[in-house]
Write an enzyme that holds these catalytic residues in place. Structure first.
Site, mmCIF file in Angstrom:
data_model
loop_
_atom_site.group_PDB
_atom_site.id
_atom_site.type_symbol
_atom_site.label_atom_id
_atom_site.label_comp_id
_atom_site.label_asym_id
_atom_site.label_seq_id
_atom_site.Cartn_x
_atom_site.Cartn_y
_atom_site.Cartn_z
ATOM 1 N N LYS A 40 -6.844 -0.208 -4.515
ATOM 2 C CA LYS A 40 -6.733 0.294 -5.885
ATOM 3 C C LYS A 40 -5.282 0.346 -6.358
ATOM 4 O O LYS A 40 -4.398 0.789 -5.634
ATOM 5 C CB LYS A 40 -7.342 1.698 -5.963
ATOM 6 C CG LYS A 40 -7.465 2.234 -7.362
ATOM 7 C CD LYS A 40 -8.671 3.135 -7.483
ATOM 8 C CE LYS A 40 -8.896 3.610 -8.882
ATOM 9 N NZ LYS A 40 -9.182 2.580 -9.856
ATOM 10 N N GLY A 45 -0.414 3.665 -0.938
ATOM 11 C CA GLY A 45 -0.402 2.535 -0.005
ATOM 12 C C GLY A 45 -0.431 1.190 -0.711
ATOM 13 O O GLY A 45 0.272 0.255 -0.330
ATOM 14 N N CYS A 46 -1.219 1.090 -1.758
ATOM 15 C CA CYS A 46 -1.353 -0.172 -2.493
ATOM 16 C C CYS A 46 -0.079 -0.480 -3.278
ATOM 17 O O CYS A 46 0.316 -1.643 -3.404
ATOM 18 C CB CYS A 46 -2.560 -0.134 -3.412
ATOM 19 S SG CYS A 46 -4.109 0.010 -2.483
ATOM 20 N N THR A 47 0.562 0.555 -3.796
ATOM 21 C CA THR A 47 1.829 0.352 -4.495
ATOM 22 C C THR A 47 2.895 -0.103 -3.508
ATOM 23 O O THR A 47 3.658 -1.042 -3.787
ATOM 24 C CB THR A 47 2.264 1.652 -5.209
ATOM 25 O OG1 THR A 47 1.252 2.000 -6.167
ATOM 26 C CG2 THR A 47 3.600 1.479 -5.899
ATOM 27 N N ALA A 50 2.161 -3.800 -2.647
ATOM 28 C CA ALA A 50 2.507 -4.694 -3.748
ATOM 29 C C ALA A 50 4.017 -4.830 -3.899
ATOM 30 O O ALA A 50 4.536 -5.937 -4.091
ATOM 31 C CB ALA A 50 1.883 -4.192 -5.048
#
Length: 154
Positions: A40, A45-47, A50
C-alpha cells in the site's frame, strides 16, 4: 499458479499513475524489467521501498532496466505517492488484484496484507529472479544484483 524462474512475463494491461494504459507486451523482450508488488502507498515500509528504488533508479537505468511498482492503490493514489516522494519510475494500479494473481503473489500475515514480491525479467522477457520478503529494503539489492549480472545489450 505462481511464476517460476524461466517463465515468460505474463501479458497484462493496467493504468499508470498518469492514467495511461501500460501494456506488458510493449516492454517484454525489449529491456530488462524489475516489477515489484507491494501492499500500500504511503505506509512506512512501502514508502521506504519505493524511495530505495528511487535512490537506485539511475543504476537500474544504466543497465537498461525499467522499474515498475504495482499495488491495488488507485491511479490517483499512485499519482500523489509518486509526486510526494519524487518517484521517477512506472506505477501501475492493480485495483482488482488481477495481475497480482497472474504473478502468483501470495498474501502475508494470514492473508491480511497483500504480499511484497519482486520479479526480474531479462531482455527476452524471461523471469530470472523471484524474491519474496516482507523486509522492504532487501528487494532493491537483490533486483540490482540480478540486473547487473545480465549481459549488456544495446
Amino acid at each position: 499458479m505462481a511464476l517460476k524462474k524461466g517463465d515468460p512475463i505474463p501479458e497484462f494491461e493496467l493504468k499508470t499513475k498518469d492514467d495511461e494504459w501500460f501494456y506488458s507486451k510493449d516492454f517484454a523482450g525489449n529491456k530488462p524489467l524489475v516489477i515489484y508488488f507491494y501492499p500500500k502507498n504511503f505506509t512506512p515500509g512501502c514508502t521506504k521501498e519505493a524511495c530505495s528504488f528511487r535512490d537506485s533508479y539511475e543504476d537500474f537505468k544504466e543497465h537498461g532496466a525499467e522499474v515498475i511498482g504495482i499495488s491495488s492503490d488507485s491511479v490517483a493514489s499512485h499519482s500523489r505517492f509518486a509526486k510526494k516522494h519524487e518517484l521517477p519510475f512506472i506505477f501501475l494500479a492493480d485495483e482488482k488484484g488481477k495481475v497480482r494473481r497472474q504473478f502468483g503473489v501470495k498474501s502475508e500475515l494470514f492473508g491480511l496484507l497483500p504480499g511484497r514480491e519482486t520479479f526480474v525479467f531479462d531482455h527476452k522477457g524471461t523471469l530470472i529472479l523471484k524474491y519474496n520478503s516482507l523486509k522492504a529494503t532487501t528487494h532493491i539489492k537483490r533486483a540490482l544484483t540480478a540486473i547487473k549480472q545480465l549481459p549488456h545489450e544495446n
